[in-house]
Enzyme design. Structure first.
Site, PDB file in Angstrom:
ATOM      1  N   GLU A  47       0.825  -1.223   0.000  1.00 18.90           N
ATOM      2  CA  GLU A  47       0.000   0.000   0.000  1.00 18.90           C
ATOM      3  C   GLU A  47       0.849   1.259   0.000  1.00 18.90           C
ATOM      4  O   GLU A  47       1.664   1.459   0.909  1.00 18.90           O
ATOM      5  CB  GLU A  47      -0.913  -0.017   1.236  1.00 18.90           C
ATOM      6  CG  GLU A  47      -1.887   1.137   1.274  1.00 18.90           C
ATOM      7  CD  GLU A  47      -2.853   1.050   2.472  1.00 18.90           C
ATOM      8  OE1 GLU A  47      -3.174  -0.071   2.927  1.00 18.90           O
ATOM      9  OE2 GLU A  47      -3.269   2.118   2.942  1.00 18.90           O
ATOM     10  N   LYS A  64      -6.974  -1.002  11.864  1.00 17.47           N
ATOM     11  CA  LYS A  64      -6.395  -1.410  10.580  1.00 17.47           C
ATOM     12  C   LYS A  64      -5.186  -0.527  10.262  1.00 17.47           C
ATOM     13  O   LYS A  64      -4.158  -1.000   9.789  1.00 17.47           O
ATOM     14  CB  LYS A  64      -7.457  -1.322   9.484  1.00 17.47           C
ATOM     15  CG  LYS A  64      -7.055  -1.940   8.159  1.00 17.47           C
ATOM     16  CD  LYS A  64      -6.295  -1.001   7.248  1.00 17.47           C
ATOM     17  CE  LYS A  64      -5.999  -1.665   5.905  1.00 17.47           C
ATOM     18  NZ  LYS A  64      -5.228  -0.789   5.000  1.00 17.47           N
ATOM     19  N   ASP A 108       4.828 -14.350  11.609  1.00 14.59           N
ATOM     20  CA  ASP A 108       3.457 -14.804  11.383  1.00 14.59           C
ATOM     21  C   ASP A 108       2.532 -13.644  11.762  1.00 14.59           C
ATOM     22  O   ASP A 108       2.069 -13.538  12.896  1.00 14.59           O
ATOM     23  CB  ASP A 108       3.190 -16.042  12.256  1.00 14.59           C
ATOM     24  CG  ASP A 108       1.798 -16.610  12.035  1.00 14.59           C
ATOM     25  OD1 ASP A 108       0.962 -15.923  11.409  1.00 14.59           O
ATOM     26  OD2 ASP A 108       1.555 -17.739  12.500  1.00 14.59           O
ATOM     27  N   HIS A 114      -2.598  10.626   0.148  1.00 15.70           N
ATOM     28  CA  HIS A 114      -2.794   9.312  -0.444  1.00 15.70           C
ATOM     29  C   HIS A 114      -2.722   9.402  -1.956  1.00 15.70           C
ATOM     30  O   HIS A 114      -2.085   8.603  -2.622  1.00 15.70           O
ATOM     31  CB  HIS A 114      -4.205   8.846  -0.069  1.00 15.70           C
ATOM     32  CG  HIS A 114      -4.246   7.501   0.546  1.00 15.70           C
ATOM     33  ND1 HIS A 114      -3.876   7.279   1.840  1.00 15.70           N
ATOM     34  CD2 HIS A 114      -4.624   6.309   0.045  1.00 15.70           C
ATOM     35  CE1 HIS A 114      -4.027   6.008   2.107  1.00 15.70           C
ATOM     36  NE2 HIS A 114      -4.468   5.394   1.038  1.00 15.70           N
TER      37      HIS A 114
HETATM   38  C1  MEV Z   1      -5.720   2.991   5.355  1.00 16.32           C
HETATM   39  O1  MEV Z   1      -4.992   1.853   4.972  1.00 16.32           O
HETATM   40  C2  MEV Z   1      -5.696   3.171   6.861  1.00 16.32           C
HETATM   41  C3  MEV Z   1      -6.566   4.315   7.383  1.00 16.32           C
HETATM   42  O2  MEV Z   1      -7.910   4.130   6.957  1.00 16.32           O
HETATM   43  C4  MEV Z   1      -6.492   4.272   8.886  1.00 16.32           C
HETATM   44  C5  MEV Z   1      -7.425   5.215   9.597  1.00 16.32           C
HETATM   45  O3  MEV Z   1      -8.447   5.624   9.029  1.00 16.32           O
HETATM   46  O4  MEV Z   1      -7.123   5.529  10.763  1.00 16.32           O
HETATM   47  C6  MEV Z   1      -6.107   5.645   6.838  1.00 16.32           C
END
Ligand code: MEV
Length: 435
Positions: free
Chosen positions: A89, A273, A289, A387
């Site tokens: 990513e 995430k 792992d 991004h």
């Molecule tokens: C994207 O891979 C991760 C985010 O969505 C995390 C977040 O929103 O805190 C940018």
């Protein structure tokens, strides 16, 4: 003064992103003391091909390489470290580096790691009397721990071994009551799955005798509550301010974002995430792992009965922000892929970690930095701008731009707000026509 393990002269890599790949490797080789073989492993994946892959898993038909980047600027427990991250990513490595730069001053990132205790579960069913069975198991603890240790001389010599036994009652399951025995094992610098699975299997027959029950599952738990890491950081208002917002304003917005993740599982999943973007990238680069760590992290995030944020952020009275996170994190630096995969070996060398706990601390620091980067962007300009400019590099490459054309194409499509392949082709054609 001696340097802490893994310390590099500096992790501040100014202009690193502008270098080409071979120059970057030269710079990292200089800082981390890599040799010619290490460089070839990075640049040519020398030592890892189909033959090696075929020994690793079953039914091999190919190899899927991932990019490894180095996150710059990390200072963890006072030590400058270069942090390799493997991930598909865009923007994760950049965000970690930017956050780590803001986190360097003052005390920097501070971490704490527990002893490396793994838990292995032995499930006993058809136990006639749970209380009496548990009492018999606990009374036989010394004998059971000694039996578990048998055949694990290397682990014992390294200072590890079986440490304790605990009994848990599951009085109501849909197949009746169960006694669950937890065997707690200090696995030192191993991830420890093989050792603790073997120990559980070794003591199961004796547990059947002691309890009168039948042993079913004998397997580690990935919810490694006794093997945890904690990370915290405090940044001043000046470190988090942007061109358009004061530090106190940014801190207020980040605290609101944190409060949402703490209160709402829908947001918590995304918040976590982002944390795992950082943790997993370090774990993948170092051959860990990462599914095991993810499973444990999500279980931990639900420990209060409701899924919540792994990391939380609070404003400081001076208008700065303080972040903290604790989670189970089990990794290993002995055995497994860490000793055979040439690129993983180099990544561990760059990181310079001396123990599994060190690696867990760095991974957690990368997770918290990643979380801060996401929240800072969300709380200020929004996530899409940063991004998109990074995503635009991929789009320009897909449209056919060469290394000396990418920057110009990216500039044009980002300025036009049209980050797509069609716009990139048009920009590329215009660029070529103008040369
Ligand atoms: C994207 O891979 C991760 C985010 O969505 C995390 C977040 O929103 O805190 C940018």
């Amino acid at each position: 003064m001696t340097r802490a393990g893994g310390a590099v002269e500096t992790s501040r890599l100014k202009g690193f992103y502008k270098l080409d790949v071979s120059k970057r490797v030269e710079e990292i080789a200089r800082l981390a003391g890599l040799d010619e073989g290490d460089r070839r492993a990075l640049l040519e994946m020398e030592g890892f091909g189909l033959r090696e892959a075929d020994h690793m898993i079953e039914n091999v038909i190919g190899i899927l390489p991932l990019p490894i980047g180095v996150a710059a600027n990390f200072k963890i427990d006072g030590v400058d470290r270069l942090v390799p991250m493997a991930i598909e990513e865009p923007s994760v490595v950049a965000a970690a580096s930017n956050s780590a730069r803001r986190m360097r001053e003052g005390d920097g990132i501070r971490t704490w790691a527990s002893e490396p205790i793994m838990i292995s579960q032995i499930q006993l069913t058809e136990v006639p009397d749970l209380e009496r069975a548990a009492a018999s198991v606990l009374a036989a603890k010394p004998e059971l721990l000694a039996a578990a240790d048998e055949g694990h001389d290397r682990l014992r010599a390294a200072g590890g071994g079986a440490r304790d036994l605990e009994c848990r009652f599951l009085r109501e399951t849909r197949v009746g009551p169960m006694l669950i025995v937890h065997l707690l094992v200090d696995v030192r610098d191993a991830m420890g799955a093989n050792a603790v699975n073997g120990m559980a299997e070794a003591i199961a027959p004796r547990l059947e005798e002691l309890t009168g029950g039948r042993s079913c599952l004998k397997i580690l738990s990935n919810y490694t509550t006794e093997r945890r890491v904690r990370v915290e950081v405090e940044m001043t208002a000046a470190e988090i301010a942007t061109e358009n917002a004061t530090g106190a304003e940014v801190a207020t917005e980040i605290e609101k974002a944190s409060a949402l993740a703490e209160a709402d599982p829908y947001r918590a999943a995304t918040h976590n995430k982002g944390i795992l973007n950082g943790i997993d990238a370090v774990l993948i680069a170092t051959g860990q792992d990462f599914r095991a760590v993810e499973a444990g992290a999500h279980a931990w995030a639900s420990r209060g009965g409701r899924y919540t944020a792994l990391a939380s952020w609070t404003r400081t009275p001076a208008g700065g922000i303080r972040g903290e996170m604790e989670l189970p994190l089990s990794v290993g630096i002995v055995g497994g892929v860490t000793k055979v995969h040439p690129v993983v070996k180099v990544a561990i060398k760059i990181l310079g970690v001396q123990s599994a706990a060190d690696l867990a601390r760095v991974a957690a620091a990368a997770g918290l930095a990643q979380n801060f980067g996401a929240l800072h962007a969300l709380a200020t300009e929004g996530i899409q701008r940063g991004h998109m400019s990074l995503h635009a590099r991929n789009v320009a490459a897909v449209a056919g731009a060469g290394p000396d054309e990418i920057a110009a194409v990216v500039k044009e499509i980002v300025a036009a707000g049209a980050v797509n392949e069609g716009a990139a082709r048009v920009a590329l054609a215009r660029l070529r026509a103008s040369r």
